[in-house]
Write a protein that holds these residues in place. Structure first.
Motif, PDB file in Angstrom:
ATOM      1  N   GLY A   1       9.779   9.203  -6.134  1.00  0.00           N
ATOM      2  CA  GLY A   1       9.435   7.974  -5.420  1.00  0.00           C
ATOM      3  C   GLY A   1       8.710   8.242  -4.110  1.00  0.00           C
ATOM      4  O   GLY A   1       7.880   9.142  -3.995  1.00  0.00           O
ATOM      5  N   VAL A   2       9.069   7.455  -3.117  1.00  0.00           N
ATOM      6  CA  VAL A   2       8.372   7.544  -1.837  1.00  0.00           C
ATOM      7  C   VAL A   2       8.656   8.895  -1.156  1.00  0.00           C
ATOM      8  O   VAL A   2       7.783   9.449  -0.467  1.00  0.00           O
ATOM      9  CB  VAL A   2       8.734   6.327  -0.956  1.00  0.00           C
ATOM     10  N   ASP A   3       9.834   9.439  -1.390  1.00  0.00           N
ATOM     11  CA  ASP A   3      10.201  10.750  -0.836  1.00  0.00           C
ATOM     12  C   ASP A   3       9.212  11.823  -1.323  1.00  0.00           C
ATOM     13  O   ASP A   3       8.663  12.604  -0.532  1.00  0.00           O
ATOM     14  CB  ASP A   3      11.630  11.063  -1.300  1.00  0.00           C
TER      15      ASP A   3
ATOM     16  N   GLY B   1       0.828  -1.196   0.000  1.00  0.00           N
ATOM     17  CA  GLY B   1       0.000   0.000   0.000  1.00  0.00           C
ATOM     18  C   GLY B   1       0.860   1.243   0.000  1.00  0.00           C
ATOM     19  O   GLY B   1       2.064   1.186  -0.262  1.00  0.00           O
ATOM     20  N   ASP B   2       0.194   2.353   0.301  1.00  0.00           N
ATOM     21  CA  ASP B   2       0.830   3.678   0.269  1.00  0.00           C
ATOM     22  C   ASP B   2       1.210   4.053   1.700  1.00  0.00           C
ATOM     23  O   ASP B   2       0.334   4.224   2.555  1.00  0.00           O
ATOM     24  CB  ASP B   2      -0.187   4.666  -0.312  1.00  0.00           C
ATOM     25  N   ILE B   3       2.484   4.209   1.944  1.00  0.00           N
ATOM     26  CA  ILE B   3       2.965   4.457   3.312  1.00  0.00           C
ATOM     27  C   ILE B   3       2.433   5.773   3.878  1.00  0.00           C
ATOM     28  O   ILE B   3       2.312   5.920   5.095  1.00  0.00           O
ATOM     29  CB  ILE B   3       4.520   4.393   3.357  1.00  0.00           C
ATOM     30  N   THR B   4       2.098   6.708   3.004  1.00  0.00           N
ATOM     31  CA  THR B   4       1.627   8.017   3.490  1.00  0.00           C
ATOM     32  C   THR B   4       0.255   7.929   4.153  1.00  0.00           C
ATOM     33  O   THR B   4      -0.177   8.870   4.799  1.00  0.00           O
ATOM     34  CB  THR B   4       1.561   9.071   2.362  1.00  0.00           C
TER      35      THR B   4
ATOM     36  N   PRO C   1       9.303   1.919   4.098  1.00  0.00           N
ATOM     37  CA  PRO C   1       9.217   1.528   2.681  1.00  0.00           C
ATOM     38  C   PRO C   1      10.416   0.630   2.374  1.00  0.00           C
ATOM     39  O   PRO C   1      11.262   0.416   3.244  1.00  0.00           O
ATOM     40  CB  PRO C   1       9.336   2.874   1.956  1.00  0.00           C
ATOM     41  N   ALA C   2      10.487   0.146   1.159  1.00  0.00           N
ATOM     42  CA  ALA C   2      11.623  -0.712   0.767  1.00  0.00           C
ATOM     43  C   ALA C   2      12.796   0.190   0.357  1.00  0.00           C
ATOM     44  O   ALA C   2      13.031   0.451  -0.830  1.00  0.00           O
ATOM     45  CB  ALA C   2      11.208  -1.633  -0.374  1.00  0.00           C
ATOM     46  N   ILE C   3      13.528   0.643   1.384  1.00  0.00           N
ATOM     47  CA  ILE C   3      14.625   1.608   1.197  1.00  0.00           C
ATOM     48  C   ILE C   3      15.642   1.106   0.170  1.00  0.00           C
ATOM     49  O   ILE C   3      16.029  -0.076   0.201  1.00  0.00           O
ATOM     50  CB  ILE C   3      15.329   1.859   2.548  1.00  0.00           C
ATOM     51  N   SER C   4      16.047   2.003  -0.708  1.00  0.00           N
ATOM     52  CA  SER C   4      17.098   1.761  -1.729  1.00  0.00           C
ATOM     53  C   SER C   4      16.689   0.865  -2.897  1.00  0.00           C
ATOM     54  O   SER C   4      17.477   0.714  -3.837  1.00  0.00           O
ATOM     55  CB  SER C   4      18.400   1.188  -1.120  1.00  0.00           C
ATOM     56  N   THR C   5      15.492   0.262  -2.840  1.00  0.00           N
ATOM     57  CA  THR C   5      15.157  -0.694  -3.906  1.00  0.00           C
ATOM     58  C   THR C   5      14.488  -0.055  -5.114  1.00  0.00           C
ATOM     59  O   THR C   5      14.129  -0.748  -6.061  1.00  0.00           O
ATOM     60  CB  THR C   5      14.254  -1.839  -3.393  1.00  0.00           C
ATOM     61  N   GLY C   6      14.322   1.281  -5.082  1.00  0.00           N
ATOM     62  CA  GLY C   6      13.767   1.981  -6.242  1.00  0.00           C
ATOM     63  C   GLY C   6      14.906   2.509  -7.094  1.00  0.00           C
ATOM     64  O   GLY C   6      15.739   1.727  -7.584  1.00  0.00           O
ATOM     65  N   VAL C   7      14.982   3.825  -7.230  1.00  0.00           N
ATOM     66  CA  VAL C   7      16.024   4.399  -8.106  1.00  0.00           C
ATOM     67  C   VAL C   7      17.435   4.129  -7.589  1.00  0.00           C
ATOM     68  O   VAL C   7      18.387   4.174  -8.369  1.00  0.00           O
ATOM     69  CB  VAL C   7      15.841   5.918  -8.347  1.00  0.00           C
ATOM     70  N   TYR C   8      17.598   3.822  -6.310  1.00  0.00           N
ATOM     71  CA  TYR C   8      18.942   3.540  -5.798  1.00  0.00           C
ATOM     72  C   TYR C   8      19.425   2.126  -6.171  1.00  0.00           C
ATOM     73  O   TYR C   8      20.579   1.771  -5.903  1.00  0.00           O
ATOM     74  CB  TYR C   8      19.026   3.773  -4.292  1.00  0.00           C
ATOM     75  N   GLY C   9      18.545   1.330  -6.770  1.00  0.00           N
ATOM     76  CA  GLY C   9      18.982   0.126  -7.472  1.00  0.00           C
ATOM     77  C   GLY C   9      19.388  -1.085  -6.653  1.00  0.00           C
ATOM     78  O   GLY C   9      20.039  -1.994  -7.181  1.00  0.00           O
TER      79      GLY C   9
HETATM   80  P1  ADP Z   1      15.308   4.799  -3.161  1.00  0.00           P
HETATM   81  O1  ADP Z   1      15.806   6.081  -3.746  1.00  0.00           O
HETATM   82  O2  ADP Z   1      15.743   4.619  -1.716  1.00  0.00           O
HETATM   83  O3  ADP Z   1      15.589   3.613  -4.032  1.00  0.00           O
HETATM   84  P2  ADP Z   1      12.520   5.019  -4.083  1.00  0.00           P
HETATM   85  O4  ADP Z   1      11.532   6.011  -3.581  1.00  0.00           O
HETATM   86  O5  ADP Z   1      12.978   5.170  -5.494  1.00  0.00           O
HETATM   87  O6  ADP Z   1      13.729   5.039  -3.033  1.00  0.00           O
HETATM   88  O7  ADP Z   1      11.938   3.555  -3.899  1.00  0.00           O
HETATM   89  C1  ADP Z   1      11.878   2.869  -2.682  1.00  0.00           C
HETATM   90  C2  ADP Z   1      10.645   1.996  -2.663  1.00  0.00           C
HETATM   91  O8  ADP Z   1       9.520   2.796  -2.301  1.00  0.00           O
HETATM   92  C3  ADP Z   1      10.298   1.357  -3.999  1.00  0.00           C
HETATM   93  O9  ADP Z   1       9.996  -0.010  -3.759  1.00  0.00           O
HETATM   94  C4  ADP Z   1       9.032   2.112  -4.430  1.00  0.00           C
HETATM   95  O10 ADP Z   1       8.170   1.287  -5.176  1.00  0.00           O
HETATM   96  C5  ADP Z   1       8.417   2.410  -3.081  1.00  0.00           C
HETATM   97  N1  ADP Z   1       7.395   3.483  -3.027  1.00  0.00           N
HETATM   98  C6  ADP Z   1       7.184   4.519  -3.865  1.00  0.00           C
HETATM   99  N2  ADP Z   1       6.134   5.263  -3.436  1.00  0.00           N
HETATM  100  C7  ADP Z   1       5.676   4.685  -2.290  1.00  0.00           C
HETATM  101  C8  ADP Z   1       4.611   4.933  -1.374  1.00  0.00           C
HETATM  102  N3  ADP Z   1       3.791   5.986  -1.536  1.00  0.00           N
HETATM  103  N4  ADP Z   1       4.440   4.090  -0.316  1.00  0.00           N
HETATM  104  C9  ADP Z   1       5.258   3.032  -0.129  1.00  0.00           C
HETATM  105  N5  ADP Z   1       6.275   2.734  -0.944  1.00  0.00           N
HETATM  106  C10 ADP Z   1       6.488   3.534  -2.020  1.00  0.00           C
END
Ligand code: ADP
Length: 181
Positions: free
Chosen positions: A37-39, A14-17, A124-132
């Motif tokens: 992303g999540v930020d 779901g959406d952490i917010t 959230p799943a830290i680092s698994t998005g754009v941080y690769g």
């Molecule tokens: P990082 O730069 O640390 O890799 P990202 O934001 O690119 O962070 O991704 C981290 C994870 O957060 C990814 O799995 C992404 O799908 C997830 N994410 C993005 N938006 C949300 C959200 N609103 N709630 C929860 N997780 C999210």
């Protein structure tokens, strides 16, 4: 939803917010000034006061930016969560000591949350998005931190995956490691 570690760890998607917990963790960047992303989602949902609070943190505590693995706390402003803990995960391709730094994000956030009297925290799943960071590798780091840290904390931890498939992939890693029946 799935529970692990005697109900102390919840795995959801779901959406952490939207989560009504004491604190949510933000996968921020060094600048603390918001990003994608999540930020970005957290900054949008918390409203402009969050950016102001982050600016103040930069000026007072982190003039050179927040280093990898470190944590910084703000209020949650318009979020249902009372606080946000900002942390910076390692960029997979660029970082040597990445599993140690990823573990530090989780461990330091839980320690700070406990100091603030929080009883519930969501990551959230830290680092698994754009941080690769490869998802399964990150999941193994998270599981070992939880195994070490949960027994000493009176805190419920929610791992909030944005997609159902990420939630399932995490549980599969947990099953492989013997943390799930
Ligand atoms: P990082 O730069 O640390 O890799 P990202 O934001 O690119 O962070 O991704 C981290 C994870 O957060 C990814 O799995 C992404 O799908 C997830 N994410 C993005 N938006 C949300 C959200 N609103 N709630 C929860 N997780 C999210």
């Amino acid at each position: 939803m799935q529970h692990l570690f005697d109900q102390q760890l919840k795995v959801i998607h779901g959406d952490i917010t939207r989560l009504e917990v004491d604190v949510i963790v933000n996968a921020a960047n060094h600048s603390l000034m918001g990003g994608g992303g999540v930020d970005g989602a957290i900054h949008r949902a918390a409203g402009p006061k969050l950016k102001q609070a982050c600016r103040e943190l930069r000026e007072t505590d982190w003039p050179d930016g927040l280093p990898d693995g470190e944590v910084a706390l703000t209020e949650g402003f318009e979020l249902p969560a009372r606080y946000v803990i900002h942390t910076v995960g390692p960029v997979y391709a660029k970082t040597k000591d990445k599993s140690h730094l990823l573990a530090s994000c989780y461990r330091n956030a839980m320690t700070l949350a406990a100091h603030k009297g929080c009883e519930s925290i969501a990551f959230p799943a830290i680092s698994t998005g754009v941080y690769g960071y490869p998802f399964e590798e990150a999941a193994e780091v998270v599981l070992s931190v939880m195994r070490d840290e949960l027994p000493r904390l009176e805190m419920t931890v929610t791992l909030c995956f944005f997609s159902e498939s990420d939630g399932r992939a995490f549980l599969e890693v947990a099953r492989r490691k013997g943390e799930l029946d």
